[in-house]
Design a protein around this motif. Sequence first.
Motif: not given
Length: 219
Positions: A196-217
Amino acid sequence: MIRVLVADDHALIRSGLAGMLGAQPDITIVGEAADGAEAVRATADLAPDVVMMDIRMPKMDGIEATRRISRQANAPHVLVLTTFDLDEYVYDALRAGAAGFLLKDAPPGQLAEAVRTVAAGEALLAPAVTRRLITRYLRVPPPTAAAARATGRLTERELEVLRLVARGLSNAELAERLHLSDATVKTHVSRVLTKLDLRDRVQAVVYAYEQGLVVPGED
């Protein structure tokens, strides 16, 4: 020795943080900054390993300062300091390139360990606080076609790992949940970041939520 720059507009807080961290045998304070602009200049001049960054500061806030520092050559890791009443800003700081965040009232031992964690290249994401922040403040844009193609390159297992990372699980918790060895989990996480060309786990968290792979709540 871990070189730390402390950026906070309150002199008492700045000196207190510097004093607590400077007392550690493996940490040295290389400088202090009273605002974001000063933090950016000091980072370029002093080359710290870690910048402890307050969010609300005059002239330039910690989010913009983090963004600019992250663009510097050999950029240090930025550890954002926050209080619960400033939660709304933390997500933006993570998107700007922060390696993680910590509450200002954390005990000295936890503060020092946080510095060691981000200095070692690990993301500092307290799971419970991270979920709370993202659930309350995440603004999810529509997934892009490019991101969808990138996500499609993940295997089912890698996608599962990404979703669990976004929930704030550590490698040890991932290993237990998925019945895998620590080494195998590390390999999966590394492959996810690479694909996914991500730098670290922080970016992975942001990516997952932004792409709708995880739904808040959602559990």
